[in-house]
Design an enzyme around this catalytic site. Structure first.
Site, PDB file in Angstrom:
ATOM      1  N   ARG A   8       0.848  -1.204   0.000  1.00 23.04           N
ATOM      2  CA  ARG A   8       0.000   0.000   0.000  1.00 23.04           C
ATOM      3  C   ARG A   8       0.868   1.234   0.000  1.00 23.04           C
ATOM      4  NH1 ARG A   8      -1.833   3.785   3.347  1.00 23.04           N
ATOM      5  NH2 ARG A   8      -1.114   2.814   5.249  1.00 23.04           N
ATOM      6  N   VAL A   9       0.506   2.160  -0.870  1.00 18.88           N
ATOM      7  CA  VAL A   9       1.066   3.503  -0.832  1.00 18.88           C
ATOM      8  C   VAL A   9      -0.113   4.460  -0.742  1.00 18.88           C
ATOM      9  CG1 VAL A   9       3.249   2.991  -2.014  1.00 18.88           C
ATOM     10  CG2 VAL A   9       1.232   3.579  -3.354  1.00 18.88           C
ATOM     11  N   SER A  10       0.144   5.631  -0.211  1.00 18.79           N
ATOM     12  CA  SER A  10      -0.948   6.564   0.054  1.00 18.79           C
ATOM     13  C   SER A  10      -1.374   7.383  -1.157  1.00 18.79           C
ATOM     14  CB  SER A  10      -0.558   7.511   1.183  1.00 18.79           C
ATOM     15  OG  SER A  10      -0.284   6.764   2.340  1.00 18.79           O
ATOM     16  N   ARG A  11      -0.459   7.540  -2.108  1.00 17.24           N
ATOM     17  CA  ARG A  11      -0.776   8.355  -3.289  1.00 17.24           C
ATOM     18  C   ARG A  11      -0.255   7.652  -4.539  1.00 17.24           C
ATOM     19  NH1 ARG A  11       2.430  12.276  -0.461  1.00 17.24           N
ATOM     20  NH2 ARG A  11       3.722  12.252  -2.326  1.00 17.24           N
ATOM     21  N   GLU A  41      -3.496   5.281  -3.751  1.00 15.07           N
ATOM     22  CA  GLU A  41      -4.515   6.315  -3.536  1.00 15.07           C
ATOM     23  C   GLU A  41      -5.619   5.864  -2.603  1.00 15.07           C
ATOM     24  OE1 GLU A  41      -5.499   9.128  -6.738  1.00 15.07           O
ATOM     25  OE2 GLU A  41      -4.649   7.612  -8.050  1.00 15.07           O
TER      26      GLU A  41
END
Length: 164
Positions: A8-11, A41
């Site tokens: 997981r990445v936030s953006r 995202e």
């Protein structure tokens, strides 16, 4: 062992490649049968890929969920504890590689999960507090905040200095 690897990445402009490399190296070294899932995202409330993995694991499609760090799975201590409790009830294994913590009956592991989850939640709160203070300062200085307005699709862009 059927394994779901969750990245997981936030953006969208961030790259999960480092997570992928480490987790894939571990999975290959342990001879796991794995599938990689990437979430970008995501928001606090919408993480469809995580939710699908979670439901699939409960339905016994995966025996193990493998993540790099606990903060990649959950955004709050409450969410982490609830998810792990449900996974444990359904006999789904869960392993955080960097934290070196697995979901089992060892009280030390559960203590570490709570401690690391609390620190991650604290860190998120501090970042949020700093961001809000920075935005308030920028507003007080008269700076315009937010994304620039986009052209409407049904209107053509300004020509020769025209205003919209």
């Amino acid at each position: 062992m059927k394994t779901a690897i969750y990245l997981r990445v936030s953006r969208a402009d961030l790259n999960p490649e480092n997570q992928k490399l480490e987790l894939e190296r571990y999975a290959k070294g342990m001879n796991l049968d794995y599938t990689i899932f990437e979430e970008t995202e995501s928001t606090r409330k919408t993480r469809p890929i995580k939710n699908k993995i979670f439901q699939d694991a409960i339905a016994k499609k995966y025996d193990l969920i493998l993540i790099l760090k606990l903060d990649r799975w959950a955004r709050s201590l409450q969410e982490l504890i609830n998810d792990l409790h449900i996974l444990k009830q359904h006999k789904v294994q869960f392993f955080s590689l960097k934290d070196n913590i697995k979901l089992d009956d060892n009280p030390s592991n559960m203590l570490m999960i709570h401690i690391l989850g609390a620190f991650a939640e604290f860190e998120r709160s501090i970042i949020s507090e700093r961001t809000k203070a920075g935005l308030a300062r920028a507003r007080a200085e008269g700076k315009k905040l937010g994304r620039p307005k986009k052209f409407r699709e049904n209107k053509s862009p300004p020509v020769n200095g025209e205003k919209l």
